[in-house]
Design a protein around this motif. Structure first.
Motif, PDB file in Angstrom:
ATOM      1  N   GLU A 101      17.458  25.341 -11.113  1.00  0.00           N
ATOM      2  CA  GLU A 101      18.916  24.684 -11.673  1.00  0.00           C
ATOM      3  C   GLU A 101      19.794  24.950 -10.489  1.00  0.00           C
ATOM      4  N   GLY A 102      19.958  25.942 -10.080  1.00  0.00           N
ATOM      5  CA  GLY A 102      20.967  26.511  -9.057  1.00  0.00           C
ATOM      6  C   GLY A 102      20.663  25.521  -7.818  1.00  0.00           C
ATOM      7  N   PHE A 103      19.642  25.332  -7.333  1.00  0.00           N
ATOM      8  CA  PHE A 103      19.234  24.544  -5.903  1.00  0.00           C
ATOM      9  C   PHE A 103      19.701  23.226  -6.515  1.00  0.00           C
ATOM     10  N   ASN A 104      19.321  22.549  -7.506  1.00  0.00           N
ATOM     11  CA  ASN A 104      19.598  21.232  -7.817  1.00  0.00           C
ATOM     12  C   ASN A 104      21.146  20.883  -7.990  1.00  0.00           C
ATOM     13  N   GLU A 105      21.920  21.899  -8.446  1.00  0.00           N
ATOM     14  CA  GLU A 105      23.239  21.729  -8.356  1.00  0.00           C
ATOM     15  C   GLU A 105      23.829  21.611  -6.883  1.00  0.00           C
ATOM     16  N   ARG A 106      23.347  22.467  -5.929  1.00  0.00           N
ATOM     17  CA  ARG A 106      23.534  22.487  -4.699  1.00  0.00           C
ATOM     18  C   ARG A 106      23.188  21.116  -3.991  1.00  0.00           C
ATOM     19  N   GLN A 107      22.015  20.852  -4.267  1.00  0.00           N
ATOM     20  CA  GLN A 107      21.376  19.495  -3.681  1.00  0.00           C
ATOM     21  C   GLN A 107      22.214  18.246  -3.988  1.00  0.00           C
ATOM     22  N   LYS A 108      22.796  18.187  -4.987  1.00  0.00           N
ATOM     23  CA  LYS A 108      23.699  17.155  -5.794  1.00  0.00           C
ATOM     24  C   LYS A 108      24.870  17.331  -5.003  1.00  0.00           C
TER      25      LYS A 108
END
Length: 883
Positions: free
Chosen positions: A740-747
């Motif tokens: 989830e933390g990675f996905n936030e940064r990917q967004k």
């Protein structure tokens, strides 16, 4: 100097006053009103004095020193003139004292002290502390190339790409030298590839035998060189190619007709008409695929990433299109041009008029018959009718070519609409991994005999499981085939061959000219412009026998400590990555530990492969044993090489992955990360200036090659790579919280790059596809790992003498690290090529690969003392930071 808060600040120990001044001493008793001798009188008095031997020696030494100083200053006169000629901005005149010491690189140590006055335009570099400066020829050349690459009229905190890479003289001058008329873009990558090919050209030339005798003494080397030089010679024989004309391509087109019309004993033996149609379609597609021509679908042999990443499995995917991407099929002008190109190919490759007329009659009868079966009651009525009502008058060649070129475009457009978008195909390994049984594949495309198809390629390794990149494509293709008449399909197959192989014909042929006209428009190439034939032919030899050519390239370019020093940079970056994992607020301890284990498990390959073994001529000769090169046409030689490539691919099916195999040949200017194999690979071709040199200081090596190494390492943890574990298996190995933390940064990074635009050359703007480029943008963010790796080894680098300063560069090492990073991306690109890149390339345009990356790094803003309001120094909460 103007008080611009965004400008780099000079260092505090910079000297700003004369070294000598007239100073009064308190003990002096001279009357201040007393007349002192003038300067002329004092000089006259000295001249009249007899000179002692010591004085004479000192005078000679002084003259020699002044002469040496003049020579040193002259070396950098051009660079200083550039510093003094910046546009706009105020300048400050300062006195700079430089103490220059040559190192052991120059075989002798000498020291020179020179004081000179220079004008520095704003924004000014931060002057480094006074330290010994390397004056060896390699250092002087490197310093000169860096200076000439800078445009110091630009503010690095606002336009760093223009500041650091818009006049790169080291290989390509993007301001002074336009793009070659036969190319759509030109930059440091293209220029280095061109430079590598010039060396290969010498190797391929017959008169180079003596120079390369040391590496061509064995019988196996003689076999290899005979094939390489034969292929090159057949390509260079332009007169012979033009004399042969389209004959080789016509023969291929006729072979396609014969297969598709069922002129084989296998088809003749079948009784059921449906079986015959299936056999004809299968035989045609198999023939095209065996010659590396995509038709209806494409295939690959790679690891089964969901089960055993090292078990080589068959993958089936959507095919390449005649146009680069879906979007082009919506542009009327491009579609009209493409249709014209297909029409020219069909006319050129058409059969004799009499035979084609008979075929047209049969085809039209079949179309009418099929149409009657679709409606009830049949029309026209009665269904048998008169002969005159059974079909229309056959079209002549020109009319037929025009009709079916239009039908082929319509057919391809349907395939494009049924295909996955490229951002899904490139960035979503879970959506594109769909293992199915052989029966499932056959049911999705009943018009095709997959059993016969597989038997033709891999009779001993028949695949029981096949991986589909799309769960819907084959079913959609089946519907499209039901809507398409046989004549259109035949035209499609012929034009696929024409588009793939016309470039191997003579330049005077109609087929070559037709396909070239399309390339000119899509890439923005000047009409009729043709580049150096030797460069083209070397590139074709590379593509056909790259590992063979790479053997001799490596022997010439990749010696000394190049491999050891490049590997040291890579391993240092891996250690920096593992260290950074301990400080990521979005990654928990469990995921960080697993990520460190994956980093440790990555196979690092540098320089050249051992499978085939670059240093073993027997291994290379065996690898290319199936390539038959004679004094035949260049077309036939390239066909032989491409067929051999496809055979090698199919021979892998059902076997374990060769861990020593490479996907790139040694002379390529590129690098890659392979997720199923969990490996990063760096060919010798890219380990050359301006990306790498074993003689460079650390801050330059880590800024240039280090960014490439960090980019490939970071791919193991980008939006796609992070989904593969350390064995290369596709699975969820991070915790949900970390994901989830990675996905936030990917967004964040998707939104950042989606806001960037390019000019389309027509007055409009096209946005970068942030979804398509997210993986590569995350890879570019790895530059911070190269920076930390450089910092980690800095003290030992100083002790080992690899952090030496370069002459004439008034920049800090930190600044030069980022300059080294940015100048590698110097490029000029035409609008048409830029549009094609945005639509098809998962890499962002070069400008944004630089500025988009550094804007996320506080270390960059600190190095250049950027204002809080500078474009490339956004607030911390707006930065997309991963590592």
């Amino acid at each position: 100097m103007a008080d611009d808060p965004r400008a780099p600040r000079p260092s505090t120990d910079e000297e700003t006053a004369p070294l000598l001044q007239n100073v009064s001493h308190p003990d002096d008793n001279h009357d201040p009103q007393e007349r002192q001798p003038t300067f002329i009188e004092r000089v006259a008095a000295v001249v009249q004095e007899p000179l002692s031997p010591l004085t004479k020696i000192l005078l000679v030494a002084t003259l020699l020193f002044l002469l040496l100083s003049s020579i040193f200053i002259g070396l950098f006169a051009g660079a200083q003139h550039k510093l003094n000629s910046g546009k706009g901005g105020s300048t400050t005149t300062v006195i700079v004292t430089a103490t220059a010491t040559t190192t052991a690189r120059a075989t002798a140590t000498t020291t020179a002290v020179a004081t000179t006055t220079v004008a520095i335009p704003a924004p000014a570099p931060t002057t480094p502390p006074e330290e010994p400066v390397c004056l060896s020829p390699s250092c002087i050349n490197l310093a000169s190339s860096v200076l000439s690459s800078l445009d110091e009229t630009q503010d690095p905190c606002e336009n760093f790409y223009d500041f650091a890479s818009q006049s790169s003289h080291d290989i390509v001058d993007t301001r002074a030298h336009p793009i070659p008329s036969d190319k759509g873009s030109f930059g440091n990558f293209e220029a280095l590839a061109q430079q590598n090919r010039r060396l290969l050209q010498q190797i391929l030339s017959e008169d180079a035998s003596a120079r390369f005798a040391a590496t061509s003494a064995s019988d196996y080397d003689q076999q290899i060189l005979k094939k390489l030089r034969g292929l090159y010679r057949s390509c260079m024989a332009e007169d012979e190619l033009n004399e042969i004309g389209e004959k080789p391509l016509r023969e291929m087109a006729q072979k396609i007709r014969d297969l598709f019309r069922g002129k084989t004993t296998v088809v003749d033996s079948l009784e059921n008409e449906e079986d015959k149609e299936r056999a004809r379609l299968t035989a045609t597609v198999a023939y095209l695929h065996s010659r590396a021509i995509d038709a209806l679908f494409s295939y690959d042999i790679d690891g089964d990433v969901g089960n055993d990443p090292n078990l080589m499995t068959l993958w089936i995917s959507q095919p390449e299109l005649g146009l680069p991407s879906k979007e082009y099929y919506e542009e009327e002008s491009i579609v009209d041009l493409y249709q014209t190109v297909l029409e020219r190919l069909l006319l050129t490759l058409d059969e004799d008029e009499e035979e084609s007329q008979a075929q047209a009659i049969e085809a039209s009868k079949l179309v009418v018959h099929e149409e009657r079966l679709r409606v009830w009651p049949p029309w026209p009525w009665p269904p048998w009718g008169d002969d005159d009502n059974g079909h229309e008058e056959p079209l002549n060649q020109t009319e037929r070519a025009r009709k079916y070129s239009k039908e082929v475009v319509t057919f391809e457009k349907k395939i494009a609409n049924a295909s996955l978008d490229l951002d899904v195909l490139f960035q979503d390994p879970i959506a594109t991994y769909n293992p199915v049984s052989f029966k499932n594949v056959s049911e999705q495309l009943p018009q095709f005999d997959f059993s016969t198809y597989f038997s033709a390629f891999a009779p001993r390794s028949f695949p029981s499981t096949i991986v589909l990149t799309s769960t819907t494509y084959l079913s959609s293709l089946s519907s499209i085939l039901n809507e398409t008449d046989t004549a259109t399909l035949e035209a499609y197959f012929i034009t696929r061959a024409g588009l793939s192989y016309a470039s191997y014909l003579g330049l005077d042929t109609e087929a070559w000219k037709a396909t070239r006209s399309l390339e000119e428009v899509l890439r923005g190439i000047k009409k009729g412009a043709v580049g150096d034939r030797a460069e083209y032919c070397v590139a074709r030899v590379e593509s056909a026998m790259g590992f063979a050519a790479g053997r001799y390239f490596v022997n010439e370019t990749f010696g000394g400590e190049s491999k050891e020093k490049a590997t040291k940079v890579i391993t240092g970056i891996i250690e920096a990555f593992k260290e950074s994992l301990q400080h990521l607020d979005w990654m928990d301890e469990k995921s960080a530990k697993a990520a460190a284990e994956k980093a440790d498990a990555i196979r690092v390959k540098v320089g050249f492969p051992v499978s085939p073994d670059t240093l073993n001529p027997r291994s290379i000769a065996n690898y290319y044993s199936r390539v038959k090169v004679h004094e035949d046409t260049f077309f036939d030689n390239m066909l032989s090489a491409r067929v051999a490539d496809e055979i090698r691919r199919w021979l892998k099916l059902g076997k374990q992955r060769d861990p020593e195999e490479w996907e790139m040949y040694p002379s390529m200017v590129n690098a890659y990360f392979n997720p199923p194999a969990n490996e990063i690979v760096f060919p010798a071709g890219i380990l050359q200036p301006p990306f790498f040199s074993q003689d460079w200081p650390g801050y330059m090596s880590y800024g240039s090659f280090g960014q490439i190494a960090a980019h490939e390492l970071t791919h193991a943890f980008d939006s796609a790579g992070r989904l593969y574990n350390q064995q290369g298996k596709l699975e969820q190995w991070w915790t949900n919280k970390t994901s989830e933390g990675f996905n936030e940064r990917q967004k964040c990074i998707v939104e950042q790059y989606s806001n960037y635009t390019i000019d389309d050359g027509k007055g409009g703007k096209i946005h970068v596809n942030g979804n398509l480029t997210s993986g590569e943008n995350i890879g570019d963010s790895g530059i911070i790992l190269a920076y930390r790796a450089w910092k980690a080894q800095y003290d030992s680098g100083v002790e080992n003498g690899i952090e030496f300063l370069l002459p004439g560069l008034n920049y800090t090492r930190d600044q030069l690290f980022f300059i080294s990073f940015a100048r590698a991306w110097a490029q000029n690109i035409k609008p048409e090529s830029a549009v094609a890149r945005v639509r098809t390339d998962p890499h962002s345009p070069n400008r944004y690969r630089v500025e988009g990356t550094v804007s996320n790094l506080p270390e960059f803003a600190k190095a250049f003392k950027c204002s809080p309001h500078a474009k490339l120094n956004p607030p911390q909460e707006k930065r997309c930071m991963f590592w």
